[in-house]
Design a protein around this motif. Structure first.
Motif, PDB file in Angstrom:
ATOM      1  N   ASP A   1       2.264 -25.705  31.638  1.00  0.00           N
ATOM      2  CA  ASP A   1       2.643 -25.823  30.223  1.00  0.00           C
ATOM      3  C   ASP A   1       1.475 -25.397  29.326  1.00  0.00           C
ATOM      4  O   ASP A   1       0.309 -25.582  29.685  1.00  0.00           O
ATOM      5  CB  ASP A   1       2.983 -27.282  29.873  1.00  0.00           C
ATOM      6  CG  ASP A   1       4.333 -27.733  30.416  1.00  0.00           C
ATOM      7  OD1 ASP A   1       5.087 -26.883  30.930  1.00  0.00           O
ATOM      8  OD2 ASP A   1       4.618 -28.951  30.323  1.00  0.00           O
ATOM      9  N   PHE A   2       1.800 -24.883  28.155  1.00  0.00           N
ATOM     10  CA  PHE A   2       0.776 -24.648  27.143  1.00  0.00           C
ATOM     11  C   PHE A   2       0.639 -25.909  26.295  1.00  0.00           C
ATOM     12  O   PHE A   2       1.579 -26.699  26.170  1.00  0.00           O
ATOM     13  CB  PHE A   2       1.130 -23.449  26.260  1.00  0.00           C
ATOM     14  CG  PHE A   2       1.034 -22.133  26.989  1.00  0.00           C
ATOM     15  CD1 PHE A   2       0.017 -21.888  27.905  1.00  0.00           C
ATOM     16  CD2 PHE A   2       1.977 -21.122  26.747  1.00  0.00           C
ATOM     17  CE1 PHE A   2      -0.070 -20.667  28.573  1.00  0.00           C
ATOM     18  CE2 PHE A   2       1.890 -19.906  27.417  1.00  0.00           C
ATOM     19  CZ  PHE A   2       0.871 -19.674  28.327  1.00  0.00           C
ATOM     20  N   LEU A   3      -0.566 -26.024  25.702  1.00  0.00           N
ATOM     21  CA  LEU A   3      -0.903 -27.198  24.903  1.00  0.00           C
ATOM     22  C   LEU A   3      -1.004 -26.760  23.435  1.00  0.00           C
ATOM     23  O   LEU A   3      -1.657 -25.751  23.134  1.00  0.00           O
ATOM     24  CB  LEU A   3      -2.242 -27.722  25.412  1.00  0.00           C
ATOM     25  CG  LEU A   3      -2.780 -29.045  24.928  1.00  0.00           C
ATOM     26  CD1 LEU A   3      -1.869 -30.205  25.331  1.00  0.00           C
ATOM     27  CD2 LEU A   3      -4.174 -29.255  25.532  1.00  0.00           C
ATOM     28  N   TYR A   4      -0.360 -27.510  22.543  1.00  0.00           N
ATOM     29  CA  TYR A   4      -0.322 -27.165  21.117  1.00  0.00           C
ATOM     30  C   TYR A   4      -0.737 -28.364  20.268  1.00  0.00           C
ATOM     31  O   TYR A   4      -0.577 -29.515  20.686  1.00  0.00           O
ATOM     32  CB  TYR A   4       1.096 -26.773  20.690  1.00  0.00           C
ATOM     33  CG  TYR A   4       1.655 -25.568  21.401  1.00  0.00           C
ATOM     34  CD1 TYR A   4       1.580 -24.292  20.838  1.00  0.00           C
ATOM     35  CD2 TYR A   4       2.270 -25.713  22.651  1.00  0.00           C
ATOM     36  CE1 TYR A   4       2.108 -23.196  21.489  1.00  0.00           C
ATOM     37  CE2 TYR A   4       2.799 -24.618  23.312  1.00  0.00           C
ATOM     38  CZ  TYR A   4       2.717 -23.362  22.731  1.00  0.00           C
ATOM     39  OH  TYR A   4       3.227 -22.264  23.377  1.00  0.00           O
TER      40      TYR A   4
ATOM     41  N   ASP B   1      -9.316 -24.546  24.889  1.00  0.00           N
ATOM     42  CA  ASP B   1     -10.094 -23.379  24.471  1.00  0.00           C
ATOM     43  C   ASP B   1     -10.764 -23.702  23.142  1.00  0.00           C
ATOM     44  O   ASP B   1     -10.110 -23.803  22.107  1.00  0.00           O
ATOM     45  CB  ASP B   1      -9.162 -22.169  24.323  1.00  0.00           C
ATOM     46  CG  ASP B   1      -9.937 -20.888  24.048  1.00  0.00           C
ATOM     47  OD1 ASP B   1     -11.108 -20.971  23.585  1.00  0.00           O
ATOM     48  OD2 ASP B   1      -9.374 -19.804  24.286  1.00  0.00           O
ATOM     49  N   VAL B   2     -12.100 -23.897  23.187  1.00  0.00           N
ATOM     50  CA  VAL B   2     -12.820 -24.381  22.007  1.00  0.00           C
ATOM     51  C   VAL B   2     -12.682 -23.423  20.818  1.00  0.00           C
ATOM     52  O   VAL B   2     -12.667 -23.850  19.659  1.00  0.00           O
ATOM     53  CB  VAL B   2     -14.310 -24.655  22.348  1.00  0.00           C
ATOM     54  CG1 VAL B   2     -15.113 -23.377  22.438  1.00  0.00           C
ATOM     55  CG2 VAL B   2     -14.924 -25.624  21.361  1.00  0.00           C
ATOM     56  N   ASP B   3     -12.540 -22.117  21.113  1.00  0.00           N
ATOM     57  CA  ASP B   3     -12.451 -21.142  20.021  1.00  0.00           C
ATOM     58  C   ASP B   3     -11.099 -21.158  19.312  1.00  0.00           C
ATOM     59  O   ASP B   3     -10.949 -20.567  18.251  1.00  0.00           O
ATOM     60  CB  ASP B   3     -12.747 -19.739  20.556  1.00  0.00           C
ATOM     61  CG  ASP B   3     -14.133 -19.675  21.183  1.00  0.00           C
ATOM     62  OD1 ASP B   3     -15.068 -20.244  20.591  1.00  0.00           O
ATOM     63  OD2 ASP B   3     -14.265 -19.099  22.282  1.00  0.00           O
ATOM     64  N   ARG B   4     -10.114 -21.811  19.903  1.00  0.00           N
ATOM     65  CA  ARG B   4      -8.789 -21.864  19.286  1.00  0.00           C
ATOM     66  C   ARG B   4      -8.578 -23.123  18.447  1.00  0.00           C
ATOM     67  O   ARG B   4      -7.585 -23.230  17.728  1.00  0.00           O
ATOM     68  CB  ARG B   4      -7.699 -21.852  20.365  1.00  0.00           C
ATOM     69  CG  ARG B   4      -7.477 -20.515  21.037  1.00  0.00           C
ATOM     70  CD  ARG B   4      -6.458 -20.695  22.156  1.00  0.00           C
ATOM     71  NE  ARG B   4      -6.104 -19.433  22.793  1.00  0.00           N
ATOM     72  CZ  ARG B   4      -5.029 -18.703  22.468  1.00  0.00           C
ATOM     73  NH1 ARG B   4      -4.217 -19.116  21.531  1.00  0.00           N
ATOM     74  NH2 ARG B   4      -4.781 -17.576  23.095  1.00  0.00           N
ATOM     75  N   LEU B   5      -9.477 -24.106  18.560  1.00  0.00           N
ATOM     76  CA  LEU B   5      -9.234 -25.394  17.899  1.00  0.00           C
ATOM     77  C   LEU B   5      -9.224 -25.232  16.379  1.00  0.00           C
ATOM     78  O   LEU B   5     -10.180 -24.702  15.803  1.00  0.00           O
ATOM     79  CB  LEU B   5     -10.306 -26.416  18.305  1.00  0.00           C
ATOM     80  CG  LEU B   5     -10.334 -26.781  19.792  1.00  0.00           C
ATOM     81  CD1 LEU B   5     -11.518 -27.702  20.096  1.00  0.00           C
ATOM     82  CD2 LEU B   5      -9.021 -27.438  20.208  1.00  0.00           C
ATOM     83  N   PRO B   6      -8.161 -25.665  15.695  1.00  0.00           N
ATOM     84  CA  PRO B   6      -8.078 -25.492  14.246  1.00  0.00           C
ATOM     85  C   PRO B   6      -8.911 -26.537  13.501  1.00  0.00           C
ATOM     86  O   PRO B   6      -8.583 -27.723  13.510  1.00  0.00           O
ATOM     87  CB  PRO B   6      -6.577 -25.672  13.964  1.00  0.00           C
ATOM     88  CG  PRO B   6      -6.087 -26.571  15.059  1.00  0.00           C
ATOM     89  CD  PRO B   6      -6.969 -26.331  16.258  1.00  0.00           C
TER      90      PRO B   6
ATOM     91  N   VAL C   1     -13.274 -24.751  27.546  1.00  0.00           N
ATOM     92  CA  VAL C   1     -13.700 -23.381  27.826  1.00  0.00           C
ATOM     93  C   VAL C   1     -14.256 -22.774  26.557  1.00  0.00           C
ATOM     94  O   VAL C   1     -13.646 -22.885  25.490  1.00  0.00           O
ATOM     95  CB  VAL C   1     -12.500 -22.516  28.278  1.00  0.00           C
ATOM     96  CG1 VAL C   1     -12.988 -21.167  28.762  1.00  0.00           C
ATOM     97  CG2 VAL C   1     -11.713 -23.220  29.343  1.00  0.00           C
ATOM     98  N   SER C   2     -15.437 -22.166  26.683  1.00  0.00           N
ATOM     99  CA  SER C   2     -15.998 -21.413  25.567  1.00  0.00           C
ATOM    100  C   SER C   2     -16.428 -20.074  26.132  1.00  0.00           C
ATOM    101  O   SER C   2     -17.375 -20.005  26.910  1.00  0.00           O
ATOM    102  CB  SER C   2     -17.184 -22.175  24.974  1.00  0.00           C
ATOM    103  OG  SER C   2     -17.765 -21.409  23.947  1.00  0.00           O
ATOM    104  N   GLY C   3     -15.714 -19.001  25.788  1.00  0.00           N
ATOM    105  CA  GLY C   3     -15.993 -17.691  26.391  1.00  0.00           C
ATOM    106  C   GLY C   3     -15.764 -17.760  27.888  1.00  0.00           C
ATOM    107  O   GLY C   3     -14.666 -18.115  28.326  1.00  0.00           O
ATOM    108  N   ASP C   4     -16.837 -17.500  28.681  1.00  0.00           N
ATOM    109  CA  ASP C   4     -16.693 -17.525  30.137  1.00  0.00           C
ATOM    110  C   ASP C   4     -17.180 -18.836  30.734  1.00  0.00           C
ATOM    111  O   ASP C   4     -17.210 -18.988  31.956  1.00  0.00           O
ATOM    112  CB  ASP C   4     -17.504 -16.373  30.766  1.00  0.00           C
ATOM    113  CG  ASP C   4     -16.940 -15.025  30.368  1.00  0.00           C
ATOM    114  OD1 ASP C   4     -15.713 -14.962  30.130  1.00  0.00           O
ATOM    115  OD2 ASP C   4     -17.706 -14.053  30.269  1.00  0.00           O
TER     116      ASP C   4
END
Ligand SMILES: [Mg+2]
Length: 352
Positions: free
Chosen positions: A172-175, A266-271, A335-338
């Motif tokens: 599942d994806f997390l939203y 994914d840390v870069d996606r956090l609003p 996750v941040s980048g790799d």
């Protein structure tokens, strides 16, 4: 200890609350305050959902720092957010109050508390259907006790359809709804201001109207996401859901433990909420990951389900993925980048 009969002050108080509460119409409330019980008529084919929450002075709020309207609003918002997390439709709420004698006798504070409480209740067609009051015990000659506001929130959902935290599946994806960290950022600004000597108390200076209360005050006036939760349920979009009361890391851990899965964020996606821009980088990421009381919804959906970019005007962001849990491996990864790190749930600390 035998229960004392109510004194005339308390009866007047109940009458006062009853008059003010009668302004919220409801199709599902047959009988409200005034008899031995309230009578509710839930929609046909629905189950009842019930949650309780209490707000205790100096634990959940401070009378010197929080406007009474915000204390009333927040007391109810916590219960409404729990209903939202399960996709419920609000039916009725109950409010029990312990009040220091000084408030019970001069109800300006109580009226402002009810302004905040009833404005949020009216917004969600959530009638106040009963409750109780008592005078708080005096603690010392100078301290006539503390405020306790205890709410019960009742909602309903179609039988067997309420959203749960225990039903997320690997893949599942997390939203998440809205933006994160705003409540923590506003609280830290509020406490900084309240601690400045000679600074005027926010509580006395600020009297927000309901219109100005939306959006810009994630700590003082959080907006529970009922319409989003109801849409997730009605359109069968979510596999699992929880509300963010304790903070993203803690509530994600609750969801993953209940579902026996792991998650990768994914840390870069956090609003990030715009108010977090005032914080240092470290404080900003801490507010987003661990700051409590954002009252957004965290939900999972099958990868084949198309999730709209916004639901009921609230932006929805994909922030990660659910994984199979491997015993003795970290429950939460970030996750941040790799690079991957273990994310530890950090409990939310109440006011000290
Ligand atoms: Mg909850």
């Amino acid at each position: 200890v035998p229960r004392n009969p109510k004194n005339s002050g308390e009866l007047a108080l109940i009458d006062h609350i009853r008059t003010r509460a009668s302004t919220i119409p409801s199709r599902h409330l047959r009988l409200g305050i005034g008899d031995d019980c309230a009578i509710l008529a839930p929609p046909t084919g629905h189950e009842l959902l019930v949650t309780t929450d209490f707000s205790l002075e100096n634990r959940h709020f401070r009378r010197s720092a929080h406007p009474p309207e915000a204390i009333g609003h927040r007391a109810l918002a916590r219960g409404l957010s729990d209903l939202a997390a399960m996709g419920a439709t609000p039916l009725a709420c109950f409010l029990s109050l312990a009040l220091p004698g000084s408030i019970a006798r001069h109800p300006t504070w109580l009226n402002r508390f009810l302004d905040g409480f009833l404005a949020l209740a009216a917004q969600h067609h959530f009638p106040l259907a009963g409750g109780d009051t008592s005078e708080s015990p005096r603690i010392s000659p100078k301290n006539d006790g503390f405020v306790l506001a205890d709410i019960t929130a009742l909602g309903s959902a179609p039988a067997h359809r309420a959203l749960r935290r225990s039903t997320a599946r690997p893949g599942d994806f997390l939203y998440v709804t809205g933006a994160l960290g705003g409540a923590a950022a506003e609280l830290s600004a509020l406490l900084k201001r309240a601690s400045k000597p000679g600074a005027p108390h926010l509580a006395s200076e600020m009297r927000p109207s309901t219109e100005s209360a939306t959006g810009n005050h994630p700590h003082l006036f959080p907006q529970p996401r009922l319409a989003v939760g109801q849409t997730l349920l009605r359109r069968r979009l979510a596999t699992a859901c929880i509300d963010l009361s304790d903070g993203l890391s803690t509530d994600l851990n609750h969801l993953c433990t209940a579902s026996n899965v792991s998650a990768e964020l994914d840390v870069d996606r956090l609003p990030a909420h715009s108010l977090t821009a005032a914080l240092t980088n470290a404080a900003q990421i801490a507010a987003i990951l661990h700051g409590g009381e954002d009252y957004e919804l965290l939900f999972t959906a099958a990868p084949t389900t198309t999730i709209p970019r916004s639901i009921a005007g609230v932006p929805i962001t994909r922030i990660g993925v659910i994984l199979k849990h491997v015993p003795r491996r970290p429950r939460l990864l970030i996750v941040s980048g790799d690079t991957r790190f273990e994310l530890l749930p950090q409990g939310w600390e109440h006011l000290k």
